[in-house]
Design an enzyme around this catalytic site. Structure first.
Site, PDB file in Angstrom:
ATOM      1  N   GLU A   1     -16.221   5.739   4.850  1.00 33.60           N
ATOM      2  CA  GLU A   1     -15.431   5.309   6.001  1.00 33.60           C
ATOM      3  C   GLU A   1     -15.393   6.444   7.012  1.00 33.60           C
ATOM      4  O   GLU A   1     -16.097   7.446   6.854  1.00 33.60           O
ATOM      5  CB  GLU A   1     -14.026   4.885   5.569  1.00 33.60           C
ATOM      6  CG  GLU A   1     -13.216   5.988   4.913  1.00 33.60           C
ATOM      7  CD  GLU A   1     -11.796   5.571   4.560  1.00 33.60           C
ATOM      8  OE1 GLU A   1     -11.239   4.663   5.202  1.00 33.60           O
ATOM      9  OE2 GLU A   1     -11.224   6.178   3.642  1.00 33.60           O
ATOM     10  N   LYS A  54      -2.745   6.725   1.126  1.00 31.15           N
ATOM     11  CA  LYS A  54      -2.665   7.087   2.537  1.00 31.15           C
ATOM     12  C   LYS A  54      -1.669   8.232   2.619  1.00 31.15           C
ATOM     13  O   LYS A  54      -0.463   8.033   2.736  1.00 31.15           O
ATOM     14  CB  LYS A  54      -2.202   5.866   3.336  1.00 31.15           C
ATOM     15  CG  LYS A  54      -2.563   5.925   4.805  1.00 31.15           C
ATOM     16  CD  LYS A  54      -2.450   4.545   5.415  1.00 31.15           C
ATOM     17  CE  LYS A  54      -2.282   4.610   6.916  1.00 31.15           C
ATOM     18  NZ  LYS A  54      -3.372   5.265   7.623  1.00 31.15           N
ATOM     19  N   ARG A 108       0.835  -1.216   0.000  1.00 31.08           N
ATOM     20  CA  ARG A 108       0.000   0.000   0.000  1.00 31.08           C
ATOM     21  C   ARG A 108       0.865   1.259   0.000  1.00 31.08           C
ATOM     22  O   ARG A 108       0.528   2.254  -0.649  1.00 31.08           O
ATOM     23  CB  ARG A 108      -0.949  -0.029   1.209  1.00 31.08           C
ATOM     24  CG  ARG A 108      -2.102   0.926   1.082  1.00 31.08           C
ATOM     25  CD  ARG A 108      -3.147   0.704   2.168  1.00 31.08           C
ATOM     26  NE  ARG A 108      -2.581   0.847   3.507  1.00 31.08           N
ATOM     27  CZ  ARG A 108      -3.240   0.564   4.626  1.00 31.08           C
ATOM     28  NH1 ARG A 108      -4.488   0.128   4.574  1.00 31.08           N
ATOM     29  NH2 ARG A 108      -2.666   0.711   5.796  1.00 31.08           N
TER      30      ARG A 108
HETATM   31  N1  PLP Z   1      -9.255   4.187   6.799  1.00 24.41           N
HETATM   32  C1  PLP Z   1      -8.454   5.214   7.129  1.00 24.41           C
HETATM   33  C2  PLP Z   1      -8.820   6.563   6.659  1.00 24.41           C
HETATM   34  C3  PLP Z   1      -7.307   4.980   7.909  1.00 24.41           C
HETATM   35  O1  PLP Z   1      -6.515   5.995   8.277  1.00 24.41           O
HETATM   36  C4  PLP Z   1      -7.010   3.667   8.338  1.00 24.41           C
HETATM   37  C5  PLP Z   1      -5.814   3.388   9.099  1.00 24.41           C
HETATM   38  O2  PLP Z   1      -4.785   3.132   8.532  1.00 24.41           O
HETATM   39  C6  PLP Z   1      -7.881   2.636   7.957  1.00 24.41           C
HETATM   40  C7  PLP Z   1      -8.986   2.940   7.189  1.00 24.41           C
HETATM   41  C8  PLP Z   1      -7.619   1.245   8.383  1.00 24.41           C
HETATM   42  O3  PLP Z   1      -6.601   0.628   7.628  1.00 24.41           O
HETATM   43  P1  PLP Z   1      -5.698  -0.502   8.262  1.00 24.41           P
HETATM   44  O4  PLP Z   1      -6.619  -1.578   8.731  1.00 24.41           O
HETATM   45  O5  PLP Z   1      -4.860  -0.958   7.114  1.00 24.41           O
HETATM   46  O6  PLP Z   1      -4.934   0.103   9.368  1.00 24.41           O
HETATM   47  C1  COI Z   2      -3.910   3.507  11.464  1.00 24.73           C
HETATM   48  O1  COI Z   2      -4.824   2.835  11.928  1.00 24.73           O
HETATM   49  O2  COI Z   2      -2.760   3.062  11.316  1.00 24.73           O
HETATM   50  C2  COI Z   2      -4.148   4.876  11.054  1.00 24.73           C
HETATM   51  O3  COI Z   2      -3.404   5.376  10.255  1.00 24.73           O
HETATM   52  C3  COI Z   2      -5.276   5.574  11.655  1.00 24.73           C
HETATM   53  C4  COI Z   2      -4.936   6.889  12.270  1.00 24.73           C
HETATM   54  C5  COI Z   2      -3.971   6.832  13.385  1.00 24.73           C
HETATM   55  C6  COI Z   2      -4.627   7.915  11.244  1.00 24.73           C
END
Ligand code: PLP
Ligand code: COI
Length: 340
Positions: free
Chosen positions: A220, A184, A82
């Site tokens: 989300e 991200k 990612r």
């Molecule tokens: N959506 C957003 C906007 C986020 O910042 C995060 C965190 O990283 C997620 C979803 C969840 O992603 P992950 O499960 O890969 O941490």
């Molecule tokens: C994560 O869950 O890693 C995120 O990036 C969410 C938040 C701290 C921005």
């Protein structure tokens, strides 16, 4: 190794300096080998690409102490993939998957004293990021970059730990245009700061963003994906081109199907149908699975039957299975757990 003297069980989700961080420099068209450093400060030119045009991307993953005392990270290969996608979209030269995985291992190993003990409720949050570091004044990509990883021990993302939270349907859009939800990047998050401060002022824990084009589908929240459970026990999560492809959500869909024998479906979810669901949760690395008790849509309340005092039964099973896999008490699917 002796763990640091930290009150692990009372940590919140915040930054705390650890002993080491990783840094690699991109110059003359290539990344160097990277190294650990004890210096937490970065000195930048006033015109650095990151400062002028927000040319920066980041990732988030966690390191855990398992029940038998090993230090592990969860699916770091997916964070690497990612980060590479995010970097490519922002014209940042991506680091290789090999360099990413090597860097994560090195920096977690060096900070092993900061990985919270098993059962403490805390984890070590690992934050890789890349940014343009040389001076650029015209709108164009930088020529020099830094790939860094910092670590910080953290507790629950939402105060109250696993107690259900309240969120609101948000009138602002997250800066994740259609087709770029997988990015991200700092700018996406900067655009969510105004809405999150407003939500907190109004007594909500998070914002539910809707699709920007029609404002009828659930996207989300500011820092996590949604997961719903239907009244007949099916797991449903939003499918959209403009949400972050959460590694936690993708893992939970697999856990639901393969460990719990539940049906799990990714599809567009209309805001209109949310009132018919039995359970709602937010999932992400930081959020793990945080149950949602109530969603407020401009004064109209959607209260989930699971209530405001406890996680719903399916959410709880998903939470226990996922955290069991991460902490080594439940056998993980091949490749999910990487030992440091
Ligand atoms: N959506 C957003 C906007 C986020 O910042 C995060 C965190 O990283 C997620 C979803 C969840 O992603 P992950 O499960 O890969 O941490
Ligand atoms: C994560 O869950 O890693 C995120 O990036 C969410 C938040 C701290 C921005």
């Amino acid at each position: 190794m002796a763990k640091k003297d930290i009150d692990w069980s009372n940590l919140s989700f915040g930054y705390q300096k650890t002993d080491y961080r990783y840094v690699s420099y991109f110059k003359d068209g290539k990344w160097d080998d990277g190294a650990l450093t004890t210096d937490e400060n970065i000195v930048l030119n006033e015109c650095a690409g990151v400062l002028q045009y927000a040319q920066t991307v980041f990732e988030g993953l966690k390191a855990y102490t398992t029940s038998d005392g090993r230090t592990v990270v969860f699916r770091p290969d997916l964070n690497a993939e990612r980060l590479i996608q995010s970097a490519e979209r922002l014209m940042i030269p991506p680091v290789s998957k090999e360099q990413f995985l090597d860097a994560v291992k090195k920096v977690v190993k060096a900070n092993e004293d900061f990985v919270p003990p098993y059962g403490s409720g805390a984890t070590l949050y690992v934050r890789p990021y890349i940014f343009g570091s040389n001076a650029v004044i015209g709108v164009k990509p930088a020529d020099e970059y830094q790939f860094r990883i910092l670590c910080t021990p953290v507790g629950p993302y939402f105060k109250g730990g696993v107690k259900p939270i309240t969120i609101r349907v948000c009138d602002y859009d997250r800066a994740a245009p259609h087709g770029t939800g997988h990015i991200k990047a700092g700018l996406n998050y900067a655009m969510s700061l105004y809405p999150i401060v407003e939500a907190h002022k109004e007594g909500y824990d998070e914002n539910m963003y809707l699709d920007a084009a029609t404002r009828t589908y659930v996207e989300e929240t500011g820092g996590a994906n949604f997961l719903f459970v239907t009244k007949d026990g099916k797991v449903v999560t939003p499918k959209s081109n403009s949400i972050l492809p959460s590694i936690t959500r993708r893992s939970l869909v697999q856990v639901a199907r393969e460990y719990l024998g539940l049906e799990a479906e990714e599809r567009p979810i209309a805001l209109e149908e949310v009132k018919d669901f039995a359970e709602c949760g937010l999932c992400g690395t930081a959020a793990v699975i945080s149950p949602v008790g109530k969603i407020v849509d401009h004064g109209k309340e959607i209260c989930f039957p699971s209530g405001m005092s406890e996680m719903g039964p399916v959410t709880k099973k998903l939470y226990e299975t996922l955290t069991g896999i991460q902490m080594g008490t439940i056998k993980a699917p091949e490749g999910w757990i990487v030992e440091i």
